[in-house]
Design a protein around this motif. Structure first.
Motif, PDB file in Angstrom:
ATOM      1  N   LYS A   1      84.208  20.131  36.560  1.00  0.00           N
ATOM      2  CA  LYS A   1      83.061  19.312  37.008  1.00  0.00           C
ATOM      3  C   LYS A   1      82.247  19.807  38.088  1.00  0.00           C
ATOM      4  O   LYS A   1      81.122  19.649  38.337  1.00  0.00           O
ATOM      5  CB  LYS A   1      83.667  17.816  37.267  1.00  0.00           C
ATOM      6  N   LEU A   2      83.059  20.501  39.277  1.00  0.00           N
ATOM      7  CA  LEU A   2      82.359  21.166  40.348  1.00  0.00           C
ATOM      8  C   LEU A   2      81.351  22.346  39.733  1.00  0.00           C
ATOM      9  O   LEU A   2      80.248  22.295  40.209  1.00  0.00           O
ATOM     10  CB  LEU A   2      83.440  21.715  41.189  1.00  0.00           C
ATOM     11  N   HIS A   3      81.776  22.981  38.720  1.00  0.00           N
ATOM     12  CA  HIS A   3      81.094  24.189  38.210  1.00  0.00           C
ATOM     13  C   HIS A   3      79.711  23.635  37.607  1.00  0.00           C
ATOM     14  O   HIS A   3      78.707  24.223  37.514  1.00  0.00           O
ATOM     15  CB  HIS A   3      81.902  25.084  37.365  1.00  0.00           C
ATOM     16  N   LEU A   4      80.057  22.374  36.660  1.00  0.00           N
ATOM     17  CA  LEU A   4      78.768  22.077  36.060  1.00  0.00           C
ATOM     18  C   LEU A   4      77.788  21.512  36.947  1.00  0.00           C
ATOM     19  O   LEU A   4      76.672  21.673  36.902  1.00  0.00           O
ATOM     20  CB  LEU A   4      79.199  20.730  35.001  1.00  0.00           C
TER      21      LEU A   4
ATOM     22  N   ILE B   1      75.030  14.225  49.755  1.00  0.00           N
ATOM     23  CA  ILE B   1      74.999  12.812  49.239  1.00  0.00           C
ATOM     24  C   ILE B   1      75.797  12.421  47.893  1.00  0.00           C
ATOM     25  O   ILE B   1      76.706  11.737  47.962  1.00  0.00           O
ATOM     26  CB  ILE B   1      73.559  12.028  49.187  1.00  0.00           C
ATOM     27  N   PHE B   2      75.185  13.425  47.077  1.00  0.00           N
ATOM     28  CA  PHE B   2      75.848  13.267  45.753  1.00  0.00           C
ATOM     29  C   PHE B   2      77.384  13.656  45.724  1.00  0.00           C
ATOM     30  O   PHE B   2      78.165  13.325  44.911  1.00  0.00           O
ATOM     31  CB  PHE B   2      75.004  14.094  44.492  1.00  0.00           C
ATOM     32  N   SER B   3      77.657  14.757  46.402  1.00  0.00           N
ATOM     33  CA  SER B   3      79.165  15.331  46.176  1.00  0.00           C
ATOM     34  C   SER B   3      79.963  14.571  47.250  1.00  0.00           C
ATOM     35  O   SER B   3      81.237  14.743  47.132  1.00  0.00           O
ATOM     36  CB  SER B   3      79.086  16.780  46.645  1.00  0.00           C
ATOM     37  N   THR B   4      79.580  13.674  47.937  1.00  0.00           N
ATOM     38  CA  THR B   4      80.435  12.898  48.860  1.00  0.00           C
ATOM     39  C   THR B   4      80.561  11.420  48.579  1.00  0.00           C
ATOM     40  O   THR B   4      81.139  10.656  49.248  1.00  0.00           O
ATOM     41  CB  THR B   4      80.105  12.830  50.336  1.00  0.00           C
TER      42      THR B   4
ATOM     43  N   SER C   1      82.807  10.835  43.478  1.00  0.00           N
ATOM     44  CA  SER C   1      82.450  12.344  42.914  1.00  0.00           C
ATOM     45  C   SER C   1      83.665  13.099  42.534  1.00  0.00           C
ATOM     46  O   SER C   1      83.504  14.058  41.566  1.00  0.00           O
ATOM     47  CB  SER C   1      81.875  12.665  43.994  1.00  0.00           C
ATOM     48  N   GLY C   2      84.672  12.992  42.982  1.00  0.00           N
ATOM     49  CA  GLY C   2      85.908  13.728  42.592  1.00  0.00           C
ATOM     50  C   GLY C   2      86.076  15.046  43.352  1.00  0.00           C
ATOM     51  O   GLY C   2      86.693  16.037  43.228  1.00  0.00           O
TER      52      GLY C   2
ATOM     53  N   ALA D   1      80.813  23.929  49.326  1.00  0.00           N
ATOM     54  CA  ALA D   1      80.969  25.093  48.237  1.00  0.00           C
ATOM     55  C   ALA D   1      79.317  24.684  47.532  1.00  0.00           C
ATOM     56  O   ALA D   1      78.767  25.346  47.106  1.00  0.00           O
ATOM     57  CB  ALA D   1      81.991  25.153  47.239  1.00  0.00           C
ATOM     58  N   VAL D   2      79.419  23.258  47.166  1.00  0.00           N
ATOM     59  CA  VAL D   2      78.205  22.664  46.601  1.00  0.00           C
ATOM     60  C   VAL D   2      77.230  22.738  47.209  1.00  0.00           C
ATOM     61  O   VAL D   2      76.029  23.422  46.779  1.00  0.00           O
ATOM     62  CB  VAL D   2      78.855  21.090  46.132  1.00  0.00           C
ATOM     63  N   MET D   3      77.129  22.640  48.530  1.00  0.00           N
ATOM     64  CA  MET D   3      75.851  22.558  49.448  1.00  0.00           C
ATOM     65  C   MET D   3      75.342  24.060  49.271  1.00  0.00           C
ATOM     66  O   MET D   3      74.077  24.200  49.406  1.00  0.00           O
ATOM     67  CB  MET D   3      76.278  21.895  50.571  1.00  0.00           C
ATOM     68  N   PHE D   4      76.168  25.050  49.699  1.00  0.00           N
ATOM     69  CA  PHE D   4      75.689  26.567  49.567  1.00  0.00           C
ATOM     70  C   PHE D   4      75.485  27.126  48.417  1.00  0.00           C
ATOM     71  O   PHE D   4      74.499  27.952  48.361  1.00  0.00           O
ATOM     72  CB  PHE D   4      76.667  27.444  50.337  1.00  0.00           C
TER      73      PHE D   4
END
Length: 295
Positions: A71-74, A254-257, A261-262, A270-273
């Motif tokens: 999910k994180l990679h996608l 916002i989306f990842s928190t 979101s999981g 990691a998502v933000m960078f």
């Protein structure tokens, strides 16, 4: 005393300023073919050092766990290779009616089509306690994916074909990212006790290497005699880039928190960078760059 402590704490930011200033004063040192030979020391040795360093510092369990976090990679890959370039294209339709230099706008779209950065996202994620293993995977996977996706995006948004040396890029990424990471993991098995006892400054080493990359990048920029931009366009485009960066980082935060979101706080870093930073590795190798920068 407080000033010295503050400077010691913020040494990386001070280093960035000094690296840019040094590049401005004497860019010939860090350009391709110059005394520093960045085509070797940066493109191969520096990047390989960063990932060898990561291989030494990470537990194998962390890499395994990151590998299956689909999910994180996608999220990261879709954001950086689909949403990002599409959003930039829509934004540039509005900017096209302004007096901003046309080639700056094309350059902005070009960068928007690039994959995640190979090294900087990993270093920044590690520096603030994020999911380094996830950053490593997405930086590497995104770079390999970009070999195919980036030329297609450039064709779609800029209607410009490009000739990409697939074998050369693939082999360079493999030798500077995958191989050093694996070697670092192997070496870690034999010196694990020593590493846990001494706790080497892995973060400081990687950050120092990143400063070298920043220095040589700006040396290339300042040594380019063909740069002829009006002050208005340059200042405005810098403001736009900073605004886009901050806006996209806020959006990914916002989306990842969200509650469903999981993602953990480390995943969010990691998502933000990885989602909002772009690599110039492919950009330098695309043969179509001459048509963009030589009107």
């Amino acid at each position: 005393m407080r000033l010295l402590e503050r400077m010691r704490k913020e040494w990386f930011m001070i280093g960035i300023v000094l690296a840019i200033a040094g590049a401005k004063l004497e860019p010939s040192i860090g350009v391709n073919g110059g005394p520093l030979m960045p085509e070797i020391t940066v493109s191969y040795i520096a990047v390989a050092t960063i990932f060898f360093n990561s291989g030494l510092s990470l537990n194998p369990e962390e890499l395994t766990s990151a590998l299956v976090h689909i999910k994180l990679h996608l999220f990261i890959q879709i954001f950086t290779l689909a949403f990002f370039p599409a959003a930039i294209w829509l934004f540039l339709q509005l900017l096209s009616i302004t007096p901003i230099n046309e080639w700056l706008l094309k350059g902005l779209q070009t960068v928007g089509c690039m994959p995640p950065p190979v090294s900087s996202a990993v270093i920044l994620t590690k520096a603030v306690g994020g999911n380094e293993a996830a950053a490593i995977f997405n930086s590497a996977f995104g770079s390999f994916l970009g070999i195919v996706v980036t030329p297609l995006l450039l064709l779609l948004f800029l209607h410009s074909s490009s000739s990409v040396p697939f074998t050369s890029i693939f082999s360079q990424l493999f030798m500077t990212v995958v191989v050093p990471l694996i070697i670092g993991q192997i070496v870690r098995r034999y010196i694990k006790d020593w590493l846990e006892r001494k706790k080497p400054p892995f973060g400081a080493v990687s950050s120092s290497v990143l400063l070298t990359i920043i220095y040589t990048t700006f040396c290339d920029t300042f040594s380019n005699p063909n740069i002829d931009l009006d002050t208005f366009s340059l200042i405005l485009i810098l403001f736009i880039i900073c605004s886009i960066q901050l806006s996209f980082m806020l959006l990914t935060f916002i989306f990842s928190t969200r509650n469903n979101s999981g993602f953990t706080p480390a995943d969010t870093v990691a998502v933000m960078f990885c989602s909002t930073h772009k690599s110039l590795t492919l950009d330098r190798l695309l043969s179509c760059s001459e048509s963009f920068w030589c009107p």
